[in-house]
Design a protein around this motif. Structure first.
Motif, PDB file in Angstrom:
ATOM      1  N   ARG A  49       0.828  -1.210   0.000  1.00 58.36           N
ATOM      2  CA  ARG A  49       0.000   0.000   0.000  1.00 58.36           C
ATOM      3  C   ARG A  49       0.861   1.260   0.000  1.00 58.36           C
ATOM      4  NH1 ARG A  49      -3.354  -3.300   3.243  1.00 58.36           N
ATOM      5  NH2 ARG A  49      -2.625  -2.410   5.210  1.00 58.36           N
ATOM      6  N   ALA A  50       1.971   1.237   0.704  1.00 55.05           N
ATOM      7  CA  ALA A  50       2.867   2.401   0.702  1.00 55.05           C
ATOM      8  C   ALA A  50       3.383   2.653  -0.708  1.00 55.05           C
ATOM      9  CB  ALA A  50       4.021   2.180   1.672  1.00 55.05           C
ATOM     10  N   ARG A  51       3.769   1.589  -1.413  1.00 53.40           N
ATOM     11  CA  ARG A  51       4.252   1.737  -2.793  1.00 53.40           C
ATOM     12  C   ARG A  51       3.135   2.215  -3.710  1.00 53.40           C
ATOM     13  NH1 ARG A  51       6.404  -3.271  -5.100  1.00 53.40           N
ATOM     14  NH2 ARG A  51       7.222  -1.890  -6.707  1.00 53.40           N
ATOM     15  N   LEU A  52       1.936   1.666  -3.540  1.00 53.73           N
ATOM     16  CA  LEU A  52       0.794   2.081  -4.361  1.00 53.73           C
ATOM     17  C   LEU A  52       0.485   3.558  -4.162  1.00 53.73           C
ATOM     18  CD1 LEU A  52      -1.740  -0.858  -4.025  1.00 53.73           C
ATOM     19  CD2 LEU A  52      -0.804   0.058  -6.143  1.00 53.73           C
ATOM     20  N   GLU A  71       1.752  -4.712 -13.409  1.00 47.59           N
ATOM     21  CA  GLU A  71       3.047  -4.870 -14.066  1.00 47.59           C
ATOM     22  C   GLU A  71       4.094  -3.938 -13.453  1.00 47.59           C
ATOM     23  OE1 GLU A  71       4.731  -3.517 -18.312  1.00 47.59           O
ATOM     24  OE2 GLU A  71       3.039  -4.901 -18.424  1.00 47.59           O
ATOM     25  N   GLN A  72       3.720  -2.691 -13.228  1.00 43.70           N
ATOM     26  CA  GLN A  72       4.659  -1.707 -12.693  1.00 43.70           C
ATOM     27  C   GLN A  72       5.098  -2.036 -11.270  1.00 43.70           C
ATOM     28  OE1 GLN A  72       2.272   1.795 -13.289  1.00 43.70           O
ATOM     29  NE2 GLN A  72       3.344   2.332 -15.173  1.00 43.70           N
ATOM     30  N   LEU A  73       4.194  -2.591 -10.473  1.00 48.70           N
ATOM     31  CA  LEU A  73       4.499  -2.850  -9.064  1.00 48.70           C
ATOM     32  C   LEU A  73       4.785  -4.310  -8.758  1.00 48.70           C
ATOM     33  CD1 LEU A  73       1.848  -0.433  -7.609  1.00 48.70           C
ATOM     34  CD2 LEU A  73       4.302  -0.058  -7.760  1.00 48.70           C
ATOM     35  N   GLY A  74       4.632  -5.185  -9.744  1.00 45.48           N
ATOM     36  CA  GLY A  74       4.941  -6.593  -9.544  1.00 45.48           C
ATOM     37  C   GLY A  74       3.991  -7.312  -8.603  1.00 45.48           C
ATOM     38  N   VAL A  75       2.711  -6.967  -8.650  1.00 45.88           N
ATOM     39  CA  VAL A  75       1.708  -7.635  -7.822  1.00 45.88           C
ATOM     40  C   VAL A  75       0.581  -8.143  -8.723  1.00 45.88           C
ATOM     41  CG1 VAL A  75       2.193  -6.281  -5.743  1.00 45.88           C
ATOM     42  CG2 VAL A  75       0.448  -5.490  -7.333  1.00 45.88           C
ATOM     43  N   GLN A  77      -3.391  -8.924  -9.866  1.00 42.49           N
ATOM     44  CA  GLN A  77      -4.570  -8.063  -9.939  1.00 42.49           C
ATOM     45  C   GLN A  77      -5.421  -8.145  -8.675  1.00 42.49           C
ATOM     46  OE1 GLN A  77      -5.312  -5.788 -12.437  1.00 42.49           O
ATOM     47  NE2 GLN A  77      -6.857  -5.107 -10.992  1.00 42.49           N
ATOM     48  N   SER A  78      -5.599  -9.353  -8.126  1.00 47.74           N
ATOM     49  CA  SER A  78      -6.427  -9.476  -6.920  1.00 47.74           C
ATOM     50  C   SER A  78      -5.755  -8.806  -5.722  1.00 47.74           C
ATOM     51  CB  SER A  78      -6.740 -10.936  -6.611  1.00 47.74           C
ATOM     52  OG  SER A  78      -5.546 -11.655  -6.362  1.00 47.74           O
ATOM     53  N   THR A  79      -4.439  -8.932  -5.619  1.00 43.57           N
ATOM     54  CA  THR A  79      -3.701  -8.256  -4.544  1.00 43.57           C
ATOM     55  C   THR A  79      -3.818  -6.746  -4.704  1.00 43.57           C
ATOM     56  OG1 THR A  79      -2.142 -10.080  -4.363  1.00 43.57           O
ATOM     57  CG2 THR A  79      -1.410  -7.956  -3.505  1.00 43.57           C
ATOM     58  N   LEU A  80      -3.663  -6.290  -5.932  1.00 44.87           N
ATOM     59  CA  LEU A  80      -3.774  -4.867  -6.223  1.00 44.87           C
ATOM     60  C   LEU A  80      -5.156  -4.337  -5.835  1.00 44.87           C
ATOM     61  CD1 LEU A  80      -2.454  -2.361  -7.635  1.00 44.87           C
ATOM     62  CD2 LEU A  80      -3.690  -3.098  -9.664  1.00 44.87           C
ATOM     63  N   SER A  81      -6.196  -5.044  -6.227  1.00 46.26           N
ATOM     64  CA  SER A  81      -7.566  -4.615  -5.925  1.00 46.26           C
ATOM     65  C   SER A  81      -7.795  -4.525  -4.415  1.00 46.26           C
ATOM     66  CB  SER A  81      -8.576  -5.577  -6.542  1.00 46.26           C
ATOM     67  OG  SER A  81      -8.510  -5.509  -7.941  1.00 46.26           O
ATOM     68  N   HIS A  82      -7.308  -5.510  -3.689  1.00 43.12           N
ATOM     69  CA  HIS A  82      -7.457  -5.515  -2.231  1.00 43.12           C
ATOM     70  C   HIS A  82      -6.799  -4.283  -1.608  1.00 43.12           C
ATOM     71  CE1 HIS A  82      -7.249  -6.754   1.949  1.00 43.12           C
ATOM     72  NE2 HIS A  82      -5.944  -6.535   1.903  1.00 43.12           N
ATOM     73  N   HIS A  83      -5.556  -4.023  -1.978  1.00 38.84           N
ATOM     74  CA  HIS A  83      -4.822  -2.913  -1.377  1.00 38.84           C
ATOM     75  C   HIS A  83      -5.353  -1.552  -1.821  1.00 38.84           C
ATOM     76  CE1 HIS A  83      -2.018  -5.301   0.857  1.00 38.84           C
ATOM     77  NE2 HIS A  83      -1.714  -5.999  -0.224  1.00 38.84           N
ATOM     78  N   LEU A  84      -5.783  -1.432  -3.064  1.00 35.31           N
ATOM     79  CA  LEU A  84      -6.393  -0.177  -3.516  1.00 35.31           C
ATOM     80  C   LEU A  84      -7.687   0.090  -2.751  1.00 35.31           C
ATOM     81  CD1 LEU A  84      -5.719  -0.360  -7.340  1.00 35.31           C
ATOM     82  CD2 LEU A  84      -4.826   1.373  -5.759  1.00 35.31           C
ATOM     83  N   GLY A  85      -8.444  -0.963  -2.494  1.00 38.17           N
ATOM     84  CA  GLY A  85      -9.668  -0.825  -1.700  1.00 38.17           C
ATOM     85  C   GLY A  85      -9.382  -0.307  -0.305  1.00 38.17           C
ATOM     86  N   ARG A  86      -8.292  -0.759   0.294  1.00 34.65           N
ATOM     87  CA  ARG A  86      -7.909  -0.293   1.634  1.00 34.65           C
ATOM     88  C   ARG A  86      -7.489   1.181   1.599  1.00 34.65           C
ATOM     89  NH1 ARG A  86      -6.685  -4.688   5.284  1.00 34.65           N
ATOM     90  NH2 ARG A  86      -6.425  -3.035   6.815  1.00 34.65           N
ATOM     91  N   LEU A  87      -6.788   1.582   0.544  1.00 34.86           N
ATOM     92  CA  LEU A  87      -6.387   2.988   0.420  1.00 34.86           C
ATOM     93  C   LEU A  87      -7.610   3.890   0.220  1.00 34.86           C
ATOM     94  CD1 LEU A  87      -3.185   2.712  -1.813  1.00 34.86           C
ATOM     95  CD2 LEU A  87      -3.295   3.215   0.644  1.00 34.86           C
TER      96      LEU A  87
END
Length: 128
Positions: A49-52, A71-75, A77-87
């Protein structure tokens, strides 16, 4: 008692203690401000989340499409969606939908910006 509304601080005057030790007129954070600080700190405590947040905040005033983030962050899609939701839930980023893609914009959160700035190495320009 004085307040500092921007920081949620309240200064409390204290008399020196019986042993002569000083009791400074130190500001105390309000409970509501402490809750906001804790929410921001908790949201940014995860490295992903800090990197996002840093990635999104590096594009001020512009929307960042979620399509390129994995691709840019090396995670994944499901991980990305979870962390973006938290942000989004923490109020650090806004989400908008355009077609099949979600776009994210960093909100102005001084504490979050200060944390990211402190953790970001300074950019150096070549000297002439």
């Amino acid at each position: 008692m004085t307040t500092h509304p921007d920081l949620g601080l309240v200064a409390v005057s204290r008399e020196p203690s019986a042993d002569g030790c000083c009791a400074p007129d130190a500001p105390a954070m309000t409970e509501s401000t402490a809750a906001e600080v804790a929410a921001v700190a908790k949201a940014l405590a995860d490295p992903v989340r800090a990197r996002l947040y840093a990635h999104i905040a590096a594009t001020p005033g512009a929307r960042v499409c979620s399509c390129h983030m994995p691709e840019q962050l090396g995670v994944g899609q499901s991980t990305l969606s979870h962390h973006l939701g938290r942000l989004v839930a923490a109020g650090l980023v806004d989400r908008s939908q355009a077609g099949r893609w979600a776009y994210y914009t960093a909100r102005t959160v001084p504490l979050a910006e200060a944390i990211v700035a402190a953790a970001t190495p300074p950019t150096t320009s070549p000297r002439d």
